[in-house]
Structures are given as structure tokens and as C-alpha cells.
Design an enzyme around this catalytic site. Structure first.
Site, PDB file in Angstrom:
ATOM      1  N   GLY A 100      -8.049   1.267  -1.663  1.00 12.67           N
ATOM      2  CA  GLY A 100      -8.045  -0.221  -1.529  1.00 12.67           C
ATOM      3  C   GLY A 100      -8.007  -0.960  -0.275  1.00 12.67           C
ATOM      4  O   GLY A 100      -7.685  -2.201  -0.403  1.00 12.67           O
TER       5      GLY A 100
ATOM      6  N   GLY B 240       0.752  -1.107  -0.065  1.00 10.00           N
ATOM      7  CA  GLY B 240       0.082  -0.112  -0.106  1.00 10.00           C
ATOM      8  C   GLY B 240       0.842   1.263   0.038  1.00 10.00           C
ATOM      9  O   GLY B 240       2.086   1.218   0.084  1.00 10.00           O
ATOM     10  N   ILE B 241       0.266   2.424   0.412  1.00 11.61           N
ATOM     11  CA  ILE B 241       0.541   3.644   0.503  1.00 11.61           C
ATOM     12  C   ILE B 241       1.233   4.019   1.588  1.00 11.61           C
ATOM     13  O   ILE B 241       0.919   3.514   2.585  1.00 11.61           O
ATOM     14  CB  ILE B 241      -0.356   4.834  -0.017  1.00 11.61           C
ATOM     15  CG1 ILE B 241       0.304   5.977  -0.666  1.00 11.61           C
ATOM     16  CG2 ILE B 241      -1.346   5.027   0.675  1.00 11.61           C
ATOM     17  CD1 ILE B 241      -0.348   6.737  -1.614  1.00 11.61           C
ATOM     18  N   GLY B 242       2.482   4.994   1.809  1.00  8.95           N
ATOM     19  CA  GLY B 242       2.796   5.460   2.889  1.00  8.95           C
ATOM     20  C   GLY B 242       4.403   4.719   3.370  1.00  8.95           C
ATOM     21  O   GLY B 242       4.938   3.821   2.369  1.00  8.95           O
TER      22      GLY B 242
ATOM     23  N   GLU C 101      -2.840  -2.500  -6.057  1.00 12.44           N
ATOM     24  CA  GLU C 101      -3.605  -1.294  -6.775  1.00 12.44           C
ATOM     25  C   GLU C 101      -2.472  -0.464  -6.926  1.00 12.44           C
ATOM     26  O   GLU C 101      -2.599   0.038  -8.496  1.00 12.44           O
ATOM     27  CB  GLU C 101      -4.445  -0.638  -5.921  1.00 12.44           C
ATOM     28  CG  GLU C 101      -3.873  -0.077  -4.558  1.00 12.44           C
ATOM     29  CD  GLU C 101      -4.993   0.220  -3.601  1.00 12.44           C
ATOM     30  OE1 GLU C 101      -5.547  -0.643  -3.089  1.00 12.44           O
ATOM     31  OE2 GLU C 101      -5.148   1.504  -3.363  1.00 12.44           O
TER      32      GLU C 101
ATOM     33  N   ILE D 127       5.836   2.739   5.401  1.00 12.54           N
ATOM     34  CA  ILE D 127       6.011   1.135   5.835  1.00 12.54           C
ATOM     35  C   ILE D 127       6.304   0.263   4.542  1.00 12.54           C
ATOM     36  O   ILE D 127       7.125  -0.624   4.551  1.00 12.54           O
ATOM     37  CB  ILE D 127       5.023   0.918   6.907  1.00 12.54           C
ATOM     38  CG1 ILE D 127       5.063   1.589   8.097  1.00 12.54           C
ATOM     39  CG2 ILE D 127       5.299  -0.721   7.205  1.00 12.54           C
ATOM     40  CD1 ILE D 127       4.199   1.501   9.177  1.00 12.54           C
TER      41      ILE D 127
HETATM   42  N1  COA Z   1      -2.587  10.396  15.907  1.00 14.70           N
HETATM   43  C1  COA Z   1      -2.249  11.565  15.650  1.00 14.70           C
HETATM   44  N2  COA Z   1      -1.357  11.818  14.350  1.00 14.70           N
HETATM   45  C2  COA Z   1      -0.862  10.736  13.877  1.00 14.70           C
HETATM   46  C3  COA Z   1      -1.444   9.589  14.344  1.00 14.70           C
HETATM   47  C4  COA Z   1      -2.345   9.225  15.319  1.00 14.70           C
HETATM   48  N3  COA Z   1      -2.766   7.895  15.743  1.00 14.70           N
HETATM   49  N4  COA Z   1      -0.768   8.470  13.359  1.00 14.70           N
HETATM   50  C5  COA Z   1      -0.035   9.252  12.547  1.00 14.70           C
HETATM   51  N5  COA Z   1      -0.148  10.478  12.898  1.00 14.70           N
HETATM   52  C6  COA Z   1       0.382  11.560  12.142  1.00 14.70           C
HETATM   53  C7  COA Z   1       1.985  11.365  11.895  1.00 14.70           C
HETATM   54  O1  COA Z   1       2.780  11.986  13.014  1.00 14.70           O
HETATM   55  C8  COA Z   1       2.245  12.025  10.525  1.00 14.70           C
HETATM   56  O2  COA Z   1       2.247  13.451  10.934  1.00 14.70           O
HETATM   57  P1  COA Z   1       3.330  14.361  10.277  1.00 14.70           P
HETATM   58  O3  COA Z   1       2.976  14.413   8.809  1.00 14.70           O
HETATM   59  O4  COA Z   1       2.795  15.624  10.959  1.00 14.70           O
HETATM   60  O5  COA Z   1       4.561  13.849  10.422  1.00 14.70           O
HETATM   61  C9  COA Z   1       0.887  11.886   9.799  1.00 14.70           C
HETATM   62  O6  COA Z   1      -0.077  11.710  10.724  1.00 14.70           O
HETATM   63  C10 COA Z   1       1.175  10.774   8.793  1.00 14.70           C
HETATM   64  O7  COA Z   1       1.322   9.684   9.421  1.00 14.70           O
HETATM   65  P2  COA Z   1       2.459   8.574   8.492  1.00 14.70           P
HETATM   66  O8  COA Z   1       2.458   7.297   9.601  1.00 14.70           O
HETATM   67  O9  COA Z   1       3.747   9.179   8.346  1.00 14.70           O
HETATM   68  O10 COA Z   1       1.767   8.416   7.474  1.00 14.70           O
HETATM   69  P3  COA Z   1       2.125   7.690   6.049  1.00 14.70           P
HETATM   70  O11 COA Z   1       2.654   8.512   5.055  1.00 14.70           O
HETATM   71  O12 COA Z   1       2.961   6.406   6.268  1.00 14.70           O
HETATM   72  O13 COA Z   1       0.713   7.027   5.689  1.00 14.70           O
HETATM   73  C11 COA Z   1      -1.465   6.475   6.094  1.00 14.70           C
HETATM   74  C12 COA Z   1       0.086   6.231   6.502  1.00 14.70           C
HETATM   75  C13 COA Z   1      -2.263   5.378   7.029  1.00 14.70           C
HETATM   76  C14 COA Z   1      -1.986   7.615   6.201  1.00 14.70           C
HETATM   77  C15 COA Z   1      -1.674   5.837   4.518  1.00 14.70           C
HETATM   78  O14 COA Z   1      -1.033   4.572   4.497  1.00 14.70           O
HETATM   79  C16 COA Z   1      -3.190   5.629   4.062  1.00 14.70           C
HETATM   80  O15 COA Z   1      -3.571   6.680   3.755  1.00 14.70           O
HETATM   81  N6  COA Z   1      -3.593   4.610   4.147  1.00 14.70           N
HETATM   82  C17 COA Z   1      -5.034   4.466   3.897  1.00 14.70           C
HETATM   83  C18 COA Z   1      -5.232   3.765   2.440  1.00 14.70           C
HETATM   84  C19 COA Z   1      -4.587   2.465   2.048  1.00 14.70           C
HETATM   85  O16 COA Z   1      -3.971   1.946   2.946  1.00 14.70           O
HETATM   86  N7  COA Z   1      -4.860   2.165   0.806  1.00 14.70           N
HETATM   87  C20 COA Z   1      -4.622   0.897   0.418  1.00 14.70           C
HETATM   88  C21 COA Z   1      -3.203   1.118  -0.331  1.00 14.70           C
HETATM   89  S1  COA Z   1      -2.920   2.347  -1.537  1.00 14.70           S
END
Ligand code: COA
Length: 436
Positions: free
Chosen positions: A338, A217-219, A240, A221
Site C-alpha cells: 500500500g 509501513g513494513i521494514g 494497513e 525504519i
Molecule cells: N541496493 C542493493 N541492495 C540494497 C539496497 C540498494 N539500494 N537497499 C537495500 N538493499 C539491501 C539491504 O542491504 C538488505 O540486504 P540484506 O538483507 O542482505 O541485509 C536488503 O536489501 C533489505 O534492505 P532493508 O533496508 O534492510 O529492508 P527492510 O526490511 O527495512 O525493508 C523495504 C525495506 C523497502 C524492502 C520494505 O519496506 C518494502 O518492501 N517496502 C515496500 C512496500 C511498502 O512500503 N508497503 C507499504 C507498507 S506495508
């Protein structure tokens, strides 16, 4: 008419193309790296002649005045099913709202904004070949269906877009207007993984057997995992989103797609978002098959893969196993995309597993992401009855089939040690865990 003459007959300027949009219409837009930057930048210049135009987008990447400028109020309203940084700001100002959605259903008629109708589609494509076919290039999540559904189809032709294979071809005869704009393609840089993300990558790699098919996925990790998979054999991709990490695994001979059950020998996905390395890789690559999102993300299609493992990320998980990946409390952050499609699909597969990975803390270790109960306003992306495996940098919680008490105990074990006592106390106070 030969294809060159047909091509020229449809060419207009960018202002002329946007001039075809009328008040009260809905405009569907190509998503992510397939968004048409020239057409989108022009939209705001038509503010004074347009009222109540609904712009239907997903994962927009650029900064455009029709989104950011407060004077666009009443002229444009944005309906978005995956937010980026600009959308998060504008949401609070009321000019934009989120469409809850599963990616494989994204282009069903029920989801079309504004009376279930897309009047105009604006997207991107490569220049045509000698027979008049163009490639929709970096994404066909829903672009192909929007082209079929829209009254007017406008494509921004960019010779920097790679010609990609699969279900990506569109013919000049299906398009009403063309504009040319040969700009650099938007990229998503690869951010080096943190220590916690590397630890998570290590745990996840242990859950992946040779011959598995992966969705990443996106992000941060999902990209952190790829170096830990370098010793695996014959992995496949059914995803996806194509990512940079997949290119590294393919070039290292780890991804062969040989043991896949569907599209054997090919990586299959609906869109590509990454760096130029990825865009060069997917160009004319017979090993890369683009299929529409309704196909790649149909859980029953995903589930036909052998040992399908989906890996997605979350913002918060509670001790019941409810996952939130799209909002921070009431603040909408991204989208479901997705996530549920792939999490469910992986569990339908023989030997499959749905993984949700998250860092155990956020905001400089000030808060735990594993919590007694989701924050008020949190939008669930994977319900507790669908959840399978949660991974943090402290280990793996295999939740499927566990009762609530045992789920809570498993999740507390992978929470950050500084927060475990508090979560335990809350679990007891809520009656989820009677005593320790
Ligand atoms: N409470 C408050 N803030 C939080 C938090 C929580 N529980 N968890 C994370 N954050 C903050 C982080 O500190 C970070 O802040 P910053 O931008 O100021 O540093 C921000 O939220 C983003 O967190 P991060 O873990 O770095 O995001 P990421 O880029 O790794 O993306 C998701 C993680 C979950 C947002 C992303 O994977 C997503 O949108 N997923 C949903 C859709 C999906 O999985 N689709 C399928 C694949 S495409």
C-alpha cells in the site's frame, strides 16, 4: 441445525480439504499471519494429481514444498503480489511471478489470477462462537472478498488466533470445509534499530505534530520511529498493517485516537503482523478496528483524516525523486503493497505528509541508495510526480513542488557524504543541475 452440528458437518482432514482442489484451478490464499500453514504444507503432497494450479498469494511467511521444491514445476505456479525470502529464490527459477498492484485494489476482479477467477479460497479463522460466527482474526486485506468470490471456501481453524473486531466476522454457512490446526501463529520479530535508523526516526518524529494520524509501513525504519514519538500527544492510527511499535505507543498513552476524523477513538488497519505482544493486544480490543484493504487503503478515505502522515521505506531513490521499494535492479525484492496508496492518501489530507525513509547506504556502506538515476530494471513504487518527503539519516528533503534541479540539490544534501561528489558530477553530466 445448531452451530456445533453445522461446524462438525463441515470438518474434514487437511488432505481431504486439499483434495477438493483440481488441476487448472486458481487458489486464493489468506495473507501474512492469516496464511493457513497446515493447508499450504499439504499442497505439495498433491503434486502428482495436480497440473497447472495457480496459487495466488501475498507476503507468504512459511516454507512450503509447493513453492520451494523444483519438482513442482508444471504442477503449481505462484502469482504473488508481495515477495518474502523464499519467493525471491524461486522467482529466478520461473515457478513464481509478481503481480504489480496497489493494495486497495488487490481484490478487484481484474487482479484475480488465471482468467479472473478464484476457484478455491484457503484461509484461517478462530473457532466459531455459539451463533456460528468466526473471526478472520489477523487480516482482512482481501480475505473477505475472496470468500465472497470463491466457489469453494476452506478455513483452517486455529484456537490460537485472536478474535478481532471490525469487519472480521464470517459465518459457518459461508464456508464449505473446515480443518483444525491449532499451531503457533507466525511472528515477525522486532529487530533492534541501527544507528542510522534511529537518526531517521528522530528526523521523522520532528515532522509529526500532536493530533496527527499515522500509517507505519513494513521494514526496520517504521519501528525505529516509535521511541521518538513518546512525547507526542493524541496520535491516531490509520494504517494497513498493525505493528508492535503501535502497541508501545498505545500503552504509553501517546496513541489515543481522540483527534481522528475517521473511526474516532479507534486504530484502524487491515492486517496485523508482529510478535505475540501485538496479537494479544488486538484480541477483543474495542480500540482496534479491522477493515478491508479496499477501505483502509483507499487514498480518498485516507485523505479524509486530519494531519495524516504516512511513513514507508525504500531501497533506492534517484535525484528526480523516483522511488523504488520493491526491487534491486531487475531482482524483484518485495512489493508495492500500500505504499503508493498511503503516500498519495496522506497528501490528500489537510496538514498531511507522505514520507519515504531510507538509509543512505546499503551493503556495508559500499553503495549509495540515493542515486543519480535508478538502477536498470528498478520498479518504481512512487513516481516522481507523487513523491512528497524523503528522509535519510542525514536529514529531510521536502521535494513537493520543487523543480528537478532543486530536488537534486535537496537529495544530494541527504545522501551519504562519501557519495555526494559523485552524485553531483552525474547530476551535472545529465544536465539536471547545470553547475554548483
Ligand atoms: N541496493 C542493493 N541492495 C540494497 C539496497 C540498494 N539500494 N537497499 C537495500 N538493499 C539491501 C539491504 O542491504 C538488505 O540486504 P540484506 O538483507 O542482505 O541485509 C536488503 O536489501 C533489505 O534492505 P532493508 O533496508 O534492510 O529492508 P527492510 O526490511 O527495512 O525493508 C523495504 C525495506 C523497502 C524492502 C520494505 O519496506 C518494502 O518492501 N517496502 C515496500 C512496500 C511498502 O512500503 N508497503 C507499504 C507498507 S506495508
Amino acid at each position: 441445525m445448531d452451530s456445533q452440528t453445522l461446524y462438525r458437518s463441515k470438518l474434514v482432514t487437511i488432505p481431504e480439504a486439499i483434495g477438493k482442489i483440481k488441476s487448472h484451478q486458481t487458489v486464493g490464499v489468506g495473507m501474512a499471519a492469516s496464511e493457513p500453514p497446515g493447508l499450504l504444507a499439504e499442497l505439495g503432497n498433491h503434486r502428482d494429481r495436480l497440473d497447472d494450479v495457480h496459487v495466488w498469494v501475498c507476503l507468504p511467511l512459511g516454507s512450503y514444498s509447493f513453492v520451494l521444491d523444483p519438482s513442482m514445476e508444471g504442477h503449481f505456479f505462484i502469482e504473488n503480489w508481495f515477495y518474502g525470502a523464499a519467493d525471491r529464490k524461486v522467482h529466478a527459477q520461473g515457478r513464481e511471478s509478481y503481480i504489480p498492484n496497489n493494495l486497495h485494489q488487490a481484490s478487484t476482479r481484474k487482479l484475480y489470477a488465471n482468467k479472473n477467477k478464484v476457484n478455491v479460497f484457503i484461509g484461517t479463522a478462530t473457532p466459531p462462537d455459539s451463533r456460528g460466527y468466526m473471526s478472520l482474526s489477523l487480516g482482512i486485506v482481501l480475505e473477505r472478498q475472496l470468500i465472497d468470490a470463491a466457489d469453494i471456501v476452506i478455513l483452517e481453524i486455529n484456537e490460537n488466533l485472536p478474535w478481532t473486531l471490525g469487519d472480521t466476522q464470517v459465518h459457518l454457512s459461508e464456508v464449505d470445509y473446515l480443518v483444525e490446526n491449532h499451531v503457533a501463529i507466525s511472528q515477525l520479530p522486532v529487530v533492534p534499530p541501527t544507528e542510522a535508523e534511529e537518526a531517521i526516526g528522530g528526523y521523522i518524529a520532528e515532522l509529526i505534530d500532536d493530533g496527527s494520524t499515522l500509517q507505519l509501513g513494513i521494514g526496520g525504519i517504521p519501528n525505529a520511529i516509535t521511541p521518538f514519538l513518546m512525547k507526542r500527544k493524541d496520535l491516531g492510527i490509520h494504517t494497513e498493517m498493525f505493528t508492535d511499535g503501535m502497541v508501545d505507543l498505545y500503552n504509553a498513552g501517546v496513541i489515543t485516537n481522540r483527534r481522528k476524523t475517521l473511526w474516532k477513538g479507534k486504530m484502524v488497519g487491515a492486517f496485523a503482523l508482529g510478535t505475540q505482544k501485538l496479537y494479544d493486544f488486538v484480541k477483543n480490543n474495542l480500540a482496534v478496528e479491522f477493515q478491508q484493504g479496499r477501505v483502509t487503503n483507499d487514498p480518498y478515505v485516507i485523505g479524509r483524516n486530519y494531519r495524516m502522515v504516512s511513513i514507508n521505506t525504500a531501497l533506492q531513490v534517484d535525484i528526480l525523486g523516483q522511488v523504488c521499494s520493491q526491487s534491486i535492479g531487475y531482482k524483484h525484492f518485495s512489493g508495492t503493497g500500500g505504499q503508493l496508496d498511503t503516500h498519495r492518501g496522506a497528501q490528500l489530507s489537510e496538514g498531511g505528509r507522505g514520507i519515504i525513509a531510507l538509509r543512505s547506504t546499503a551493503r556495508n556502506n559500499e553503495i549509495s541508495t540515493i542515486v543519480p538515476f535508478l538502477s536498470e530494471g528498478a520498479e518504481v513504487t512512487v513516481p516522481s510526480h507523487d513523491v512528497d518527503t524523503i528522509v535519510s539519516e542525514y536529514g529531510v528533503a521536502d521535494l513537493k513542488g520543487l523543480c528537478l534541479r532543486d530536488r537534486a540539490l535537496a537529495l544530494i544534501k541527504i545522501a551519504h557524504p562519501d557519495f555526494q561528489a559523485h552524485i553531483k558530477e552525474e547530476a551535472m553530466r545529465l544536465g539536471i543541475v547545470p553547475h554548483f
